[in-house]
Structures are given as structure tokens and as C-alpha cells.
Design a protein around this motif. Structure first.
Motif, PDB file in Angstrom:
ATOM      1  N   GLY A   3       6.668 119.976 -17.488  1.00 31.86           N
ATOM      2  CA  GLY A   3       5.229 120.104 -17.295  1.00 31.86           C
ATOM      3  C   GLY A   3       4.881 119.809 -15.852  1.00 31.86           C
ATOM      4  O   GLY A   3       5.438 118.889 -15.243  1.00 31.86           O
ATOM      5  N   TYR A  27       5.356 124.304 -18.144  1.00 30.44           N
ATOM      6  CA  TYR A  27       4.033 124.117 -18.745  1.00 30.44           C
ATOM      7  C   TYR A  27       3.082 123.707 -17.629  1.00 30.44           C
ATOM      8  O   TYR A  27       3.436 122.876 -16.782  1.00 30.44           O
ATOM      9  CB  TYR A  27       4.053 123.009 -19.809  1.00 30.44           C
ATOM     10  N   ASP A  56      11.896 120.086 -21.156  1.00 30.86           N
ATOM     11  CA  ASP A  56      10.645 120.748 -20.771  1.00 30.86           C
ATOM     12  C   ASP A  56      10.242 120.267 -19.381  1.00 30.86           C
ATOM     13  O   ASP A  56      10.590 119.166 -18.963  1.00 30.86           O
ATOM     14  CB  ASP A  56       9.495 120.382 -21.721  1.00 30.86           C
ATOM     15  N   PRO A  63       2.473 128.212 -20.914  1.00 27.57           N
ATOM     16  CA  PRO A  63       1.740 127.342 -21.837  1.00 27.57           C
ATOM     17  C   PRO A  63       0.839 126.389 -21.057  1.00 27.57           C
ATOM     18  O   PRO A  63       1.143 126.014 -19.919  1.00 27.57           O
ATOM     19  CB  PRO A  63       2.851 126.574 -22.563  1.00 27.57           C
ATOM     20  N   TYR A  64      -0.252 125.978 -21.702  1.00 22.75           N
ATOM     21  CA  TYR A  64      -1.248 125.139 -21.047  1.00 22.75           C
ATOM     22  C   TYR A  64      -1.433 123.862 -21.847  1.00 22.75           C
ATOM     23  O   TYR A  64      -1.679 123.902 -23.056  1.00 22.75           O
ATOM     24  CB  TYR A  64      -2.568 125.901 -20.958  1.00 22.75           C
TER      25      TYR A  64
END
Length: 326
Positions: free
Chosen positions: A106, A164, A104, A182-183
């Protein structure tokens, strides 16, 4: 059905520890979390902080990934204004190539450091204004649709590492909604705008190729122990540690000094940072986590285990997983 649980590992260097000790603890936590059923673990980019070892975030992720099998790993987050988007695309494209389906990314726009460190990073503070454009540039490299003619990320192109947006204000909510990403809200240390930001994000969300509906990850602190008293003692120790980290400027405070500071206006700001903290035995923590999930209108929770004692730190992960039904 219980919400997915994930972990934010701050890679703390505890009292008497080295960075190597911190990394070994992070590996042990990741392996145990994988067995317990946590969804993902994220590591945050910080610089020039003697108590946090996750400055080279992608390198730490690679190390943890090599010592685990299935759990998702990522940045929570990379402070994108500190880097060229191409460099991050190459780093995380490499991670995804080595560990497919587990990575992922972020992204945050804060510096993760102080003004002096900004200069050492060769960063101009104004580059944060270009954060939305940098996110799009990075997304283009990872999707294989580069926005810079003739420039591609290798590795990176076509890996589609999921992005993210991290935030603690309405800006991140607005950006995540506009881009259809996405948050993740940093309510474990910046609780003030949680409900307003999540509501704004859900209201204004625009579907994208990555995501067809809003997805909210909310963060909170957790200290779970076999007794409520033990958990409360660790919570107080955690707040004392935050006093040294945020106000010490290189010095350590005695217990008496830390307690005195916690009673001052500056100390109350540190107490407020930990507003969303589940502290107690397994039943108490489960009750708090359930209530927080509803308050935050979250699709997933990410927890920072903030106990200063390594045994309680690991025990928190075990008790929460069991209580939450992972």
C-alpha cells in the motif's frame, strides 16, 4: 456472503511497554488472525512517534511473515515520498521472493511524520508532488518493465507485488481510478470524505493489468468486548490515549486533563477522527460493521483494534471474527 476482513496493526507501544513488547504482540495477533480467517494484516509507516513501532515497515513485515504461514501481509502503507521507488521495489521484491503470494504494498503520499522529522529523513516536502510518477516508476520495477533505462530491481523484477493506493481525500481516489489500482480509504482516522471519494473512484475507474474492476477497502476502528460497558470503557481510554499522542508533544496527560481536553475544540477534532468506530459486545459490533460496509460501499474492510488493554485488543479480533462469520 460476508465481506473479507483484514487488520491494520498500528504496532502501538502501550503504557509501560517497549518496542520489543509491541512486536511480540503483533506476532501474537498475526498468528491468531491467521487461525481466525482474516485476509491480510497491514502495517503503517510512522516516524518519530514514541507510541508507534512500525517505522521500518518492511523489516516488521519480514518478521511477522517468518512467524506466520498463510495470511497476507503488507504496508498500509509505505509513504512513498520518503523513499526512492527503486529501494521500495527491492525491499518488497525481497519480501515477495521470500514469502511468495503473501505480500501487499500500500502506498501513501503523506509524510507520516512532522516537519522536523521530514528534515531528518532528508526529504523535501515538494517531492509529494511527484507521487503519481513515483508510483508508476515503482510499478515498472516490480513488473519488469522499468521506466528508467538500464535500471532494474533485483529482487523485485517480475514479482508483480500488488499495489494499493491509500488515501483520505479525493486525490488518492482519482489516482487509484486513473491507474486501475485498488483504493484503501483511511476512514479510521480521516472520515470526512469517505463516501465522496469512494463514489469518485468507482465512477472514474479505468481497468488495468492488475485489476479489471474497482476494489475498495474501507478502514474503521473496532473495540469488541464480552460486555458493552467494558467496550465503552476501552473506547474512552483509547480517546484519552489519542489526546496524549496527538496533543501531548512528549508529555502524558492525567485522566482528568485528557477528559478536559476532549471537551475542548481541539479534543473534539480527536473525537471526530474516531467517527467510524464499532464499539460494544459482539452483536453490537457486527451490526455496526454491517452498516458501515454498506455506507462505505466497500469490497473489503480493514479494522484497527484500538483498545488500550492487550487482552481486550486480542479479544476484539476473536469476537469480530466469530460475529462476522469468518
Amino acid at each position: 456472503m460476508a465481506l473479507p476482513l483484514s487488520i491494520l496493526d498500528l504496532a502501538i507501544i502501550g503504557e509501560g511497554e517497549t518496542a520489543a513488547d509491541s512486536f511480540a504482540a503483533s506476532v501474537a495477533l498475526a498468528q491468531r488472525a491467521e487461525d481466525l480467517g482474516y485476509r491480510r494484516i497491514w502495517y503503517a509507516e510512522h516516524h518519530n512517534m514514541a507510541s508507534i513501532a512500525s517505522s521500518a515497515t518492511s523489516v516488521l513485515i519480514a518478521h511477522i511473515a517468518a512467524h506466520t504461514r498463510t495470511i497476507r501481509l503488507g504496508a498500509g502503507g509505505v509513504m512513498l515520498p520518503n523513499h526512492a521507488p527503486l529501494t521500495i521495489a527491492e525491499q518488497f521484491g525481497t519480501l515477495e521472493t521470500l514469502h511468495p503470494g503473501r505480500i501487499d504494498l500500500g502506498l501513501g503520499r503523506a509524510p507520516g511524520s512532522d516537519q522536523q522529522t521530514l528534515r531528518a529523513l532528508r526529504r523535501n516536502p515538494s517531492v509529494a508532488d511527484a507521487f503519481p510518477q513515483d508510483v508508476l516508476e515503482l510499478q515498472g520495477y516490480l513488473s519488469g518493465e522499468s521506466r528508467i533505462p538500464g535500471v532494474e530491481a533485483t529482487p523485485g523484477k517480475g514479482t508483480n507485488v500488488p499495489l494499493y493506493i491509500l488515501g483520505s481525500s479525493l486525490f488518492g481516489a482519482q489516482l487509484a481510478a486513473a491507474l486501475g489500482l485498488p483504493y484503501a480509504f483511511a476512514s479510521h482516522f480521516a472520515p470526512t470524505a469517505l463516501e465522496e471519494a469512494v463514489a469518485l473512484y468507482r465512477r472514474d475507474f479505468q481497468p488495468s493489468a492488475q485489476l479489471d474492476r474497482p476494489y475498495v477497502i474501507a478502514a474503521l476502528n473496532v473495540i469488541a468486548a464480552d460486555t458493552s460497558q467494558e467496550a465503552q470503557e476501552q473506547f474512552l481510554a483509547s480517546k484519552r490515549m489519542r489526546v496524549s499522542r496527538f496533543l501531548g508533544r512528549g508529555r502524558e496527560f492525567t485522566t482528568e486533563e485528557a477528559d478536559m481536553i476532549l471537551g475542548s475544540p481541539a479534543g473534539q477534532q480527536i473525537v471526530q477522527m474516531a467517527k467510524y468506530s464499532a464499539v460494544g459486545d459482539a452483536a453490537e459490533v457486527k451490526d455496526y460493521v454491517d452498516r458501515f460496509a454498506k455506507l462505505a460501499d466497500a469490497d473489503e474492510l480493514i479494522v484497527a483494534f484500538s483498545a488500550t488493554d492487550r487482552k481486550v485488543w486480542m479479544r476484539s479480533a476473536e469476537l469480530l471474527a466469530e460475529a462476522h462469520g469468518l
